[in-house]
Design a protein around this motif. Sequence first.
Motif, mmCIF file in Angstrom:
data_model
loop_
_atom_site.group_PDB
_atom_site.id
_atom_site.type_symbol
_atom_site.label_atom_id
_atom_site.label_comp_id
_atom_site.label_asym_id
_atom_site.label_seq_id
_atom_site.Cartn_x
_atom_site.Cartn_y
_atom_site.Cartn_z
ATOM 1 N N THR A 215 -52.006 -3.141 24.185
ATOM 2 C CA THR A 215 -52.652 -4.429 23.960
ATOM 3 C C THR A 215 -52.033 -5.084 22.878
ATOM 4 O OG1 THR A 215 -54.700 -3.525 24.944
ATOM 5 C CG2 THR A 215 -54.926 -5.469 23.429
ATOM 6 N N ASP A 216 -51.862 -4.423 21.635
ATOM 7 C CA ASP A 216 -51.172 -4.831 20.630
ATOM 8 C C ASP A 216 -49.607 -5.468 20.996
ATOM 9 O OD1 ASP A 216 -53.538 -4.506 19.342
ATOM 10 O OD2 ASP A 216 -52.731 -3.016 17.782
ATOM 11 N N LEU A 217 -48.965 -4.590 21.733
ATOM 12 C CA LEU A 217 -47.680 -4.860 21.889
ATOM 13 C C LEU A 217 -47.302 -6.236 22.722
ATOM 14 C CD1 LEU A 217 -44.924 -2.306 23.147
ATOM 15 C CD2 LEU A 217 -45.113 -4.733 23.922
ATOM 16 N N MET A 218 -48.357 -6.421 23.762
ATOM 17 C CA MET A 218 -48.094 -7.338 24.576
ATOM 18 C C MET A 218 -48.750 -8.765 23.919
ATOM 19 S SD MET A 218 -46.716 -6.432 27.392
ATOM 20 C CE MET A 218 -46.972 -7.662 28.789
ATOM 21 N N ALA A 219 -49.752 -8.466 23.056
ATOM 22 C CA ALA A 219 -50.339 -9.999 22.554
ATOM 23 C C ALA A 219 -48.999 -10.366 21.460
ATOM 24 C CB ALA A 219 -51.524 -9.449 21.584
ATOM 25 N N GLY A 220 -48.338 -9.528 20.796
ATOM 26 C CA GLY A 220 -47.454 -9.622 20.029
ATOM 27 C C GLY A 220 -46.305 -10.269 20.644
ATOM 28 N N LEU A 221 -45.974 -9.866 21.614
ATOM 29 C CA LEU A 221 -44.779 -10.391 22.633
ATOM 30 C C LEU A 221 -45.243 -11.764 22.987
ATOM 31 C CD1 LEU A 221 -41.967 -9.739 23.619
ATOM 32 C CD2 LEU A 221 -43.152 -8.721 25.540
ATOM 33 N N ALA A 222 -46.406 -11.741 23.570
ATOM 34 C CA ALA A 222 -46.763 -13.229 23.915
ATOM 35 C C ALA A 222 -46.852 -14.415 22.776
ATOM 36 C CB ALA A 222 -48.191 -13.127 24.706
ATOM 37 N N ALA A 223 -47.035 -13.780 21.760
ATOM 38 C CA ALA A 223 -47.252 -14.798 20.511
ATOM 39 C C ALA A 223 -45.874 -15.108 20.122
ATOM 40 C CB ALA A 223 -47.971 -14.227 19.338
ATOM 41 N N GLY A 224 -44.746 -14.567 20.714
ATOM 42 C CA GLY A 224 -43.388 -14.654 20.157
ATOM 43 C C GLY A 224 -43.040 -13.914 19.173
ATOM 44 N N LYS A 225 -43.570 -12.861 18.569
ATOM 45 C CA LYS A 225 -43.200 -12.165 17.740
ATOM 46 C C LYS A 225 -41.932 -11.445 17.692
ATOM 47 C CE LYS A 225 -47.573 -11.277 15.576
ATOM 48 N NZ LYS A 225 -48.752 -10.637 14.833
ATOM 49 N N HIS A 226 -41.108 -11.157 16.834
ATOM 50 C CA HIS A 226 -39.846 -10.345 16.884
ATOM 51 C C HIS A 226 -40.020 -9.074 16.467
ATOM 52 C CE1 HIS A 226 -37.403 -13.954 17.769
ATOM 53 N NE2 HIS A 226 -38.051 -14.736 16.950
ATOM 54 N N GLU A 227 -41.032 -8.744 15.421
ATOM 55 C CA GLU A 227 -41.228 -7.407 14.917
ATOM 56 C C GLU A 227 -42.744 -7.106 15.089
ATOM 57 O OE1 GLU A 227 -39.066 -5.469 12.653
ATOM 58 O OE2 GLU A 227 -37.744 -6.643 13.710
ATOM 59 N N ILE A 228 -43.031 -6.051 15.926
ATOM 60 C CA ILE A 228 -44.321 -5.772 16.537
ATOM 61 C C ILE A 228 -44.795 -4.426 15.869
ATOM 62 C CG2 ILE A 228 -45.904 -5.713 18.407
ATOM 63 C CD1 ILE A 228 -43.879 -7.588 19.948
ATOM 64 N N ASN A 229 -45.567 -4.273 15.273
ATOM 65 C CA ASN A 229 -46.058 -2.997 14.550
ATOM 66 C C ASN A 229 -47.612 -2.383 14.992
ATOM 67 O OD1 ASN A 229 -46.738 -0.813 12.791
ATOM 68 N ND2 ASN A 229 -45.995 -1.766 11.169
ATOM 69 N N THR A 230 -47.271 -1.553 15.710
ATOM 70 C CA THR A 230 -48.683 -1.125 16.452
ATOM 71 C C THR A 230 -49.392 0.024 15.669
ATOM 72 O OG1 THR A 230 -47.809 0.302 18.083
ATOM 73 C CG2 THR A 230 -47.765 -2.022 18.868
ATOM 74 N N ALA A 231 -48.740 0.426 14.454
ATOM 75 C CA ALA A 231 -49.362 1.584 14.017
ATOM 76 C C ALA A 231 -50.624 1.348 13.291
ATOM 77 C CB ALA A 231 -48.500 2.042 12.883
ATOM 78 N N PRO A 232 -51.576 2.435 13.259
ATOM 79 C CA PRO A 232 -52.828 2.191 12.501
ATOM 80 C C PRO A 232 -52.908 1.680 11.233
ATOM 81 C CG PRO A 232 -52.307 4.616 12.943
ATOM 82 C CD PRO A 232 -51.226 3.985 13.583
ATOM 83 N N GLU A 233 -53.912 1.101 10.612
ATOM 84 C CA GLU A 233 -53.876 0.762 9.479
ATOM 85 C C GLU A 233 -53.477 1.860 8.165
ATOM 86 O OE1 GLU A 233 -53.669 -1.646 6.261
ATOM 87 O OE2 GLU A 233 -53.767 -2.172 8.415
#
Length: 270
Positions: A215-233
Amino acid sequence: MDLANRRGIITGAGQGIGQALALEFAAQGAHLLLVGRTAATLERTAALVQRAGGTAEILVQDLSAKDAVDEVVAAIGSWDAVDLLVNNAGNVRAGRLELSSEEEIRSMIDLNLTAPLLLTRALLPKLRESAGARGSIVLNISSGIALVGMPFYAVYAATKAGLARFGESLRRELHGTGVHVATVYPGATDTAMMSTQNAGADQGWERRTLDGVITDLMAGLAAGKHEINTAPESRREMQRLNVEDPMAVDASMVPGLEKLEASVRDHRSM
Protein backbone atom coordinates in the motif's frame (compact mmCIF):
# COMPACT_ATOMS: atom_id res chain seq x y z
CA MET A 1 2.25 9.05 -11.91
CA ASP A 2 -0.30 7.31 -14.06
CA LEU A 3 0.05 3.61 -13.25
CA ALA A 4 -2.80 2.33 -15.43
CA ASN A 5 -2.37 -0.05 -18.35
CA ARG A 6 1.36 -0.53 -17.92
CA ARG A 7 3.28 -2.97 -20.10
CA GLY A 8 6.28 -4.38 -18.36
CA ILE A 9 8.46 -6.93 -16.63
CA ILE A 10 8.44 -7.97 -12.99
CA THR A 11 11.29 -10.16 -11.77
CA GLY A 12 10.90 -12.46 -8.81
CA ALA A 13 7.19 -12.47 -9.56
CA GLY A 14 6.35 -15.88 -8.13
CA GLN A 15 5.79 -14.79 -4.55
CA GLY A 16 6.10 -12.04 -1.98
CA ILE A 17 6.58 -8.44 -3.05
CA GLY A 18 6.95 -9.38 -6.73
CA GLN A 19 3.65 -11.23 -6.83
CA ALA A 20 1.86 -8.52 -4.85
CA LEU A 21 3.09 -5.83 -7.25
CA ALA A 22 1.96 -7.90 -10.22
CA LEU A 23 -1.56 -7.98 -8.79
CA GLU A 24 -1.55 -4.24 -8.07
CA PHE A 25 -0.59 -3.40 -11.65
CA ALA A 26 -2.98 -6.07 -12.98
CA ALA A 27 -5.87 -4.36 -11.20
CA GLN A 28 -5.03 -1.31 -13.30
CA GLY A 29 -5.02 -3.20 -16.59
CA ALA A 30 -1.36 -4.17 -16.95
CA HIS A 31 0.13 -6.70 -19.34
CA LEU A 32 3.13 -8.28 -17.64
CA LEU A 33 6.03 -10.61 -18.25
CA LEU A 34 6.48 -12.50 -14.99
CA VAL A 35 10.05 -13.73 -14.53
CA GLY A 36 11.25 -16.21 -11.95
CA ARG A 37 12.91 -19.55 -11.38
CA THR A 38 9.89 -21.72 -10.61
CA ALA A 39 7.18 -22.45 -13.18
CA ALA A 40 4.50 -23.40 -10.66
CA THR A 41 4.69 -20.14 -8.70
CA LEU A 42 4.77 -18.04 -11.88
CA GLU A 43 1.74 -19.87 -13.25
CA ARG A 44 -0.06 -19.19 -9.98
CA THR A 45 0.77 -15.49 -10.20
CA ALA A 46 -0.32 -15.38 -13.85
CA ALA A 47 -3.69 -16.85 -12.91
CA LEU A 48 -4.10 -14.29 -10.14
CA VAL A 49 -3.11 -11.49 -12.53
CA GLN A 50 -5.84 -12.53 -14.94
CA ARG A 51 -8.35 -12.72 -12.11
CA ALA A 52 -7.35 -9.22 -11.00
CA GLY A 53 -7.97 -7.72 -14.43
CA GLY A 54 -4.60 -7.92 -16.16
CA THR A 55 -2.87 -10.28 -18.55
CA ALA A 56 0.46 -12.05 -18.20
CA GLU A 57 3.12 -14.11 -19.87
CA ILE A 58 5.69 -16.10 -17.89
CA LEU A 59 9.39 -16.72 -18.36
CA VAL A 60 11.07 -19.35 -16.23
CA GLN A 61 14.59 -18.04 -15.94
CA ASP A 62 17.43 -17.74 -13.44
CA LEU A 63 18.44 -14.12 -13.94
CA SER A 64 21.98 -14.83 -12.79
CA ALA A 65 22.50 -17.22 -15.72
CA LYS A 66 24.73 -16.11 -18.57
CA ASP A 67 22.06 -15.64 -21.25
CA ALA A 68 19.20 -14.62 -18.94
CA VAL A 69 18.95 -11.00 -20.08
CA ASP A 70 18.87 -12.05 -23.72
CA GLU A 71 15.98 -14.40 -22.89
CA VAL A 72 14.00 -11.59 -21.28
CA VAL A 73 14.61 -9.27 -24.24
CA ALA A 74 13.54 -12.00 -26.64
CA ALA A 75 10.38 -12.67 -24.65
CA ILE A 76 9.17 -9.09 -25.10
CA GLY A 77 10.50 -8.73 -28.63
CA SER A 78 7.05 -8.52 -30.20
CA TRP A 79 5.67 -5.99 -27.70
CA ASP A 80 4.96 -2.55 -29.10
CA ALA A 81 5.75 -0.85 -25.79
CA VAL A 82 7.57 -1.49 -22.50
CA ASP A 83 7.00 1.21 -19.88
CA LEU A 84 7.58 -0.70 -16.64
CA LEU A 85 10.51 -2.66 -15.21
CA VAL A 86 10.41 -3.94 -11.64
CA ASN A 87 13.78 -5.25 -10.44
CA ASN A 88 12.59 -7.32 -7.52
CA ALA A 89 14.30 -10.73 -7.75
CA GLY A 90 16.78 -11.35 -4.96
CA ASN A 91 18.17 -13.83 -2.50
CA VAL A 92 19.75 -13.79 0.93
CA ARG A 93 22.09 -15.86 3.08
CA ALA A 94 22.73 -14.50 6.56
CA GLY A 95 25.70 -15.32 8.77
CA ARG A 96 29.25 -14.32 9.58
CA LEU A 97 31.22 -13.29 6.51
CA GLU A 98 34.05 -15.74 7.16
CA LEU A 99 31.55 -18.59 7.26
CA SER A 100 29.94 -17.62 3.94
CA SER A 101 30.97 -19.69 0.95
CA GLU A 102 32.22 -18.09 -2.24
CA GLU A 103 29.21 -19.62 -4.01
CA GLU A 104 26.79 -17.92 -1.61
CA ILE A 105 28.55 -14.57 -1.95
CA ARG A 106 28.59 -14.69 -5.73
CA SER A 107 24.96 -15.85 -5.83
CA MET A 108 23.79 -12.79 -3.90
CA ILE A 109 25.90 -10.38 -5.94
CA ASP A 110 24.87 -11.94 -9.26
CA LEU A 111 21.11 -11.94 -8.60
CA ASN A 112 20.67 -8.92 -6.33
CA LEU A 113 22.96 -6.50 -8.12
CA THR A 114 24.47 -7.65 -11.41
CA ALA A 115 21.21 -8.97 -12.86
CA PRO A 116 19.16 -5.77 -12.38
CA LEU A 117 21.98 -3.64 -13.77
CA LEU A 118 22.29 -5.75 -16.91
CA LEU A 119 18.54 -6.08 -17.38
CA THR A 120 17.96 -2.36 -16.99
CA ARG A 121 20.76 -1.60 -19.44
CA ALA A 122 19.23 -3.93 -22.02
CA LEU A 123 15.71 -2.52 -21.65
CA LEU A 124 16.52 1.19 -21.46
CA PRO A 125 16.14 1.86 -25.20
CA LYS A 126 12.63 0.39 -25.13
CA LEU A 127 11.76 2.19 -21.89
CA ARG A 128 12.83 5.55 -23.34
CA GLU A 129 11.04 4.89 -26.60
CA SER A 130 7.83 3.98 -24.73
CA ALA A 131 7.91 6.84 -22.23
CA GLY A 132 5.56 9.18 -24.08
CA ALA A 133 3.88 11.91 -22.10
CA ARG A 134 3.38 9.93 -18.91
CA GLY A 135 6.83 8.33 -18.63
CA SER A 136 8.24 4.86 -18.14
CA ILE A 137 9.10 3.39 -14.74
CA VAL A 138 12.14 1.54 -13.42
CA LEU A 139 11.31 0.34 -9.92
CA ASN A 140 14.18 -1.14 -7.89
CA ILE A 141 13.36 -3.10 -4.74
CA SER A 142 16.26 -2.45 -2.38
CA SER A 143 16.01 -3.00 1.39
CA GLY A 144 16.09 -1.16 4.67
CA ILE A 145 19.46 -2.85 5.15
CA ALA A 146 20.75 -0.48 2.46
CA LEU A 147 20.12 2.33 4.95
CA VAL A 148 21.33 0.57 8.10
CA GLY A 149 23.86 -2.20 7.53
CA MET A 150 23.03 -5.03 9.91
CA PRO A 151 25.55 -7.48 11.35
CA PHE A 152 25.56 -10.92 9.73
CA TYR A 153 24.18 -9.43 6.49
CA ALA A 154 27.38 -7.91 5.09
CA VAL A 155 27.07 -9.28 1.55
CA TYR A 156 23.30 -8.78 1.29
CA ALA A 157 23.70 -5.20 2.58
CA ALA A 158 26.41 -4.55 0.00
CA THR A 159 24.17 -5.70 -2.85
CA LYS A 160 21.12 -3.74 -1.69
CA ALA A 161 23.10 -0.58 -1.03
CA GLY A 162 24.65 -1.00 -4.46
CA LEU A 163 21.21 -1.29 -6.04
CA ALA A 164 20.08 1.86 -4.24
CA ARG A 165 23.05 3.91 -5.42
CA PHE A 166 22.58 2.47 -8.91
CA GLY A 167 19.04 3.83 -8.90
CA GLU A 168 20.15 7.22 -7.62
CA SER A 169 22.87 7.55 -10.25
CA LEU A 170 20.64 6.31 -13.05
CA ARG A 171 17.87 8.71 -12.03
CA ARG A 172 20.25 11.62 -12.50
CA GLU A 173 21.65 10.19 -15.72
CA LEU A 174 18.15 9.84 -17.20
CA HIS A 175 16.86 13.25 -16.14
CA GLY A 176 14.60 14.63 -18.85
CA THR A 177 14.27 11.35 -20.77
CA GLY A 178 10.86 10.41 -19.39
CA VAL A 179 12.17 7.38 -17.48
CA HIS A 180 11.21 7.60 -13.80
CA VAL A 181 13.62 5.67 -11.55
CA ALA A 182 12.34 4.82 -8.08
CA THR A 183 13.96 2.86 -5.26
CA VAL A 184 12.01 1.12 -2.52
CA TYR A 185 13.42 0.38 0.93
CA PRO A 186 11.23 -2.28 2.57
CA GLY A 187 11.96 -3.15 6.16
CA ALA A 188 11.36 -6.67 7.43
CA THR A 189 8.22 -7.83 5.63
CA ASP A 190 6.09 -10.88 6.41
CA THR A 191 6.86 -12.93 3.28
CA ALA A 192 8.21 -16.40 2.54
CA MET A 193 11.70 -14.91 2.20
CA MET A 194 11.61 -14.12 5.94
CA SER A 195 10.24 -17.48 7.05
CA THR A 196 13.65 -18.80 8.15
CA GLN A 197 14.60 -15.61 10.04
CA ASN A 198 13.69 -15.56 13.72
CA ALA A 199 14.78 -12.11 14.91
CA GLY A 200 12.02 -10.16 16.63
CA ALA A 201 11.03 -6.55 17.08
CA ASP A 202 13.13 -6.34 20.24
CA GLN A 203 16.17 -7.03 18.03
CA GLY A 204 15.32 -4.31 15.52
CA TRP A 205 13.35 -6.54 13.17
CA GLU A 206 9.75 -5.38 13.57
CA ARG A 207 7.84 -6.91 10.66
CA ARG A 208 5.17 -5.27 8.57
CA THR A 209 2.45 -7.06 6.68
CA LEU A 210 2.91 -7.46 2.96
CA ASP A 211 -0.33 -5.57 2.33
CA GLY A 212 0.89 -2.61 4.37
CA VAL A 213 4.20 -2.45 2.54
CA ILE A 214 2.57 -2.68 -0.88
CA THR A 215 0.00 0.00 0.00
CA ASP A 216 2.77 2.43 0.93
CA LEU A 217 4.87 1.45 -2.07
CA MET A 218 2.10 2.00 -4.61
CA ALA A 219 1.03 5.27 -2.99
CA GLY A 220 4.60 6.55 -3.15
CA LEU A 221 4.96 5.52 -6.77
CA ALA A 222 1.66 7.09 -7.75
CA ALA A 223 2.78 10.31 -6.05
CA GLY A 224 5.89 10.35 -8.23
CA LYS A 225 8.37 9.71 -5.44
CA HIS A 226 11.86 8.51 -6.28
CA GLU A 227 12.74 7.19 -2.80
CA ILE A 228 10.06 5.12 -1.07
CA ASN A 229 10.70 3.97 2.49
CA THR A 230 8.18 1.44 3.80
CA ALA A 231 9.94 0.68 7.10
CA PRO A 232 7.99 1.01 10.37
CA GLU A 233 8.58 4.17 12.39
CA SER A 234 10.69 2.33 14.97
CA ARG A 235 13.12 1.37 12.22
CA ARG A 236 13.20 4.88 10.80
CA GLU A 237 14.44 6.16 14.15
CA MET A 238 17.45 3.89 13.76
CA GLN A 239 17.90 5.02 10.15
CA ARG A 240 18.03 8.65 11.26
CA LEU A 241 20.47 7.84 14.04
CA ASN A 242 22.66 5.94 11.59
CA VAL A 243 23.07 9.16 9.59
CA GLU A 244 23.63 11.41 12.60
CA ASP A 245 25.67 9.13 14.87
CA PRO A 246 26.50 5.73 13.36
CA MET A 247 28.75 4.77 16.27
CA ALA A 248 25.73 5.06 18.56
CA VAL A 249 24.00 2.46 16.40
CA ASP A 250 27.07 0.22 16.74
CA ALA A 251 26.95 0.59 20.52
CA SER A 252 23.24 -0.22 20.65
CA MET A 253 23.77 -3.46 18.75
CA VAL A 254 26.79 -4.85 20.60
CA PRO A 255 24.97 -6.29 23.65
CA GLY A 256 22.59 -8.27 21.43
CA LEU A 257 25.04 -9.60 18.83
CA GLU A 258 25.17 -13.15 20.11
CA LYS A 259 21.39 -13.43 20.31
CA LEU A 260 20.98 -11.85 16.86
CA GLU A 261 23.45 -14.25 15.28
CA ALA A 262 21.49 -17.19 16.66
CA SER A 263 18.22 -15.69 15.38
CA VAL A 264 19.41 -15.13 11.80
CA ARG A 265 21.84 -17.99 11.21
CA ASP A 266 19.26 -20.06 9.32
CA HIS A 267 18.01 -17.17 7.18
CA ARG A 268 18.44 -18.12 3.56
CA SER A 269 16.40 -18.07 0.35
CA MET A 270 18.74 -19.64 -2.17
